[in-house]
Design an enzyme around this catalytic site. Structure first.
Site, PDB file in Angstrom:
ATOM      1  N   TYR A 243      16.994   3.341   9.036  1.00  0.00           N
ATOM      2  CA  TYR A 243      15.918   2.372   8.842  1.00  0.00           C
ATOM      3  C   TYR A 243      15.458   2.351   7.391  1.00  0.00           C
ATOM      4  CZ  TYR A 243      15.727   2.400  13.942  1.00  0.00           C
ATOM      5  OH  TYR A 243      16.052   2.297  15.273  1.00  0.00           O
TER       6      TYR A 243
ATOM      7  N   TYR B  49      17.816  10.507  11.930  1.00  0.00           N
ATOM      8  CA  TYR B  49      17.652   9.352  12.813  1.00  0.00           C
ATOM      9  C   TYR B  49      16.997   8.185  12.083  1.00  0.00           C
ATOM     10  CZ  TYR B  49      16.398   6.633  16.950  1.00  0.00           C
ATOM     11  OH  TYR B  49      16.282   5.625  17.882  1.00  0.00           O
TER      12      TYR B  49
END
Length: 664
Positions: free
Chosen positions: A384, A380
């Site tokens: 980023y 996840y």
């Protein structure tokens, strides 16, 4: 009025001025004059927001111009210092020293009084030049004075201040926004691109020779083997994140993905549906100030959780929103029973400022619980990490921009505002992890945790049963004492005191030589009986090589040959040229001349300094202003050069084996 601002901004301002000037009713007699007045007033107001560092350094100044200003300011400080020293040519009386002691409360020496006065008076030049003087809590008086008369120090400070002034001007103009220049201004992105190209050319043109193996590499090749390489940096971060997730799964801990956003008054822009408009609540906060706010909020959260005996571990990632305002993404793991406490504590401090404003409860704190059934936490957060490094395996960001362009803009934003993008929370430090990878072997009688830590950081097939077994951050953490070890981790960095003297007269920082650990050894007699115990600290040296910096390649500078030209002898004696790298390996030509960091030195005195463009002279120390210095020298004497102790590195320095990273 717009002559000294970047051309794209000047064109935008003049275009807006022309639209306002032409927007009038031709049927009104005074319409044209009124429109022109309004356009002029708005143009003056816009230009007034674009404040440079000082009058000598306009916003459109190039790096060459900046270095020239640095030389001028250093020379100004040097001249002022000479004037102060001329005034101080006296012997202080006992009454004078007693008066000084009564004024400041401590005993002082005559030399200390002089240096204190020099620092105080020269600091005024720094303030007038738009930068802060050396910090009183960090530097003593004499090193502070030497910095203020050094062009190298001025160059670094002016680059930081000029970059922030330029980006602040872009934010004030409203250029940094989703529908114009996302995350950072295009001017700053281009500046960063040029800087990277200059640095890459410098590394590629400088050769390092391994003294032990006689191998030669460019500094670019060596830098590519360390965390300066974006791929290695990304892989190491993902390895550590994945290791923390393995620990959490094994311990049954909860994973939480948290986003903390700044109050609305810190945002230059706001969104209204699909439109981006100016935020009327904006109080002038810049991204670096907003980052400090988030750091203070996190410090309060961490301290509060520590008082409640709640241990967190994971990672924090800082990234910009479309208008450059930072926000934090955090991936934390902790015991499931503390979930309510963690959420309540985060909301308490994150919403302490303007927590009652519209939308604060929903948008300022966002919590997502990690569900292993839906995917891994590392997977996840991977997007980023990639977005903030190199855009690896991403096509678009959340704003719809190309991933590679986004990563370049985010990198420019982070360097412009000096924002630390990634930070580990909890667990042992990564510095020991990296140093253990340079240790070939540990003593056979070392404690089990030392063997476990060394095996965890190196690719050993027996760990996971295959030849390309990966390193294991979770096993390293366990060997160091677990995720809650804090500062009590077991294997530590071993350092040795440096004997080098820096360019500003300070003793060099301790150098890393390996790792160390504490153990209680058994003392046995001649026949092997255990008779006593011996607490001791054992140091294991890491593998290091001695490197010599060679002259740059022939293509690095026009007319600058790396090797002598054979078959051509005109009978002239060739003069040594000043090196343009931070390390000089010349030993002189027998006439008493020695060189130090680009200076010609004779009998300990500086004759001439050479800058990157060769048209400026330095002040007292004559540093080259166009370099990214790695600890060279600027105030060395001929004797210092002969001994090889003139700078932090001198002629030789220790590097870090095959995984060396010789750049910052």
């Amino acid at each position: 009025m717009v002559a000294e601002i970047p051309r794209p901004w000047a064109a935008r301002l003049l275009s807006a001025w022309e639209k306002r000037r032409a927007s009038f009713n031709p049927l009104v007699t005074t319409g044209e004059g009124t429109a022109r007045r309004i356009a002029n007033e708005q143009l003056r107001a816009n230009v007034a927001m674009l404040r440079p560092v000082n009058e000598a350094l306009p916003l459109d100044a190039s790096d060459t111009d900046l270095c020239n200003v640095a030389w001028d300011m250093a020379e100004k400080c040097r001249v002022k210092l000479l004037a102060i020293q001329a005034e101080q040519e006296h012997v202080p009386t006992a009454e004078f020293l007693d008066a000084v002691r009564a004024a400041i409360g401590v005993a002082v020496s005559p030399g200390g009084v002089d240096e204190f006065e020099q620092r105080a008076r020269i600091s005024a030049v720094c303030v007038s030049g738009g930068i802060s003087p050396p910090e009183a809590a960090r530097y003593e008086d004499q090193p502070a004075v030497r910095r203020m008369v050094a062009a190298h120090w001025w160059t670094g400070r002016l680059r930081k201040a000029h970059g922030k002034a330029k980006e602040t001007a872009a934010i004030n103009l409203g250029l940094v926004r989703r529908d114009r220049e996302c995350y950072a201004s295009s001017v700053s992105v281009l500046d960063r691109q040029w800087q990277n190209e200059r640095n890459a050319a410098t590394l590629a043109a400088t050769i390092a020779k391994n003294i032990e193996t006689e191998q030669e590499f460019t500094l670019a090749e060596l830098a590519a083997k360390g965390p300066a390489n974006a791929a290695i940096k990304r892989a190491e971060l993902m390895t550590r994140i994945n290791g923390f997730e393995r620990i959490a799964i094994a311990a049954g801990h909860t994973g939480l993905f948290l986003t903390i956003t700044c109050p609305s008054k810190m945002h230059r822009m706001k969104t209204q549906g699909a439109r981006t408009v100016e935020n009327g609540k904006w109080d002038g906060t810049t991204p670096d100030q907003a980052q400090k706010y988030l750091a203070k909020v996190w410090a309060r959260i961490r301290a509060s959780l520590a008082r409640k005996q709640v241990s967190l571990y994971g990672f924090r990632i800082a990234e910009p929103q479309h208008d450059g305002t930072p926000h934090w993404h955090c991936l934390f793991f902790y015991e499931a029973k503390h979930d309510a406490t963690v959420r309540a504590t985060v909301r308490r401090y994150a919403l302490a400022m303007d927590g009652d404003e519209p939308g604060a409860q929903e948008k300022r704190c966002d919590f997502k619980t990690m569900d292993p059934a839906k995917g891994t936490a590392a997977g996840y957060i991977a997007k980023y990490v990639a977005k903030n490094i190199d855009g690896y395996r991403l096509e678009k960001d959340l704003e719809g921009n190309d991933a590679l362009e986004t990563s370049a803009r985010v990198e420019a934003w982070a360097t412009r505002w000096r924002v630390r993008q990634f930070q580990q929370i909890g667990g042992p430090p990564v510095t020991v992890w990296r140093e253990l990878r340079r240790v070939e072997s540990v003593p056979s009688d070392a404690p089990d945790f030392v063997h476990a830590a060394h095996g965890a950081v190196n690719k050993i097939a027996v760990i996971e049963g295959r030849a390309n077994a990966s390193v294991a951050w979770d096993r390293y953490v366990a060997a160091q004492g677990g995720v809650s070890c804090g500062r009590n981790y077991r294997v530590r960095i071993a350092k040795a005191q440096s004997e080098s003297i820096g360019r500003y007269g300070e003793t060099g920082a301790p150098v890393i030589v390996g790792v160390e650990y504490f153990e209680v050894a058994k003392v046995r007699d001649a026949i092997g009986n255990w008779i006593d115990i011996l607490p001791r600290t054992v140091t294991v040296e890491s593998k290091r090589f001695t490197w010599e910096i060679m002259r740059p390649a022939a293509s690095a500078r026009a007319g600058y040959a790396a090797r002598p030209v054979s078959g051509l002898d005109l009978g002239f004696k060739r003069e040594h040229r000043a090196p343009w790298t931070c390390v000089n390996n010349c030993t002189g030509d027998g006439d008493g001349l020695q060189r130090a960091g680009g200076l010609r030195v004779e009998n300990g005195g500086v004759l001439r300094g050479h800058g990157e463009w060769g048209h400026r002279r330095s002040g007292l120390e004559g540093e080259m202003c166009g370099e990214k210095d790695q600890g060279g020298t600027a105030n060395a004497t001929a004797d210092d050069q002969t001994r090889g102790k003139a700078g932090n590195h001198g002629n030789h320095f220790a590097a870090r084996g095959s995984r060396s990273n010789l750049t910052q």
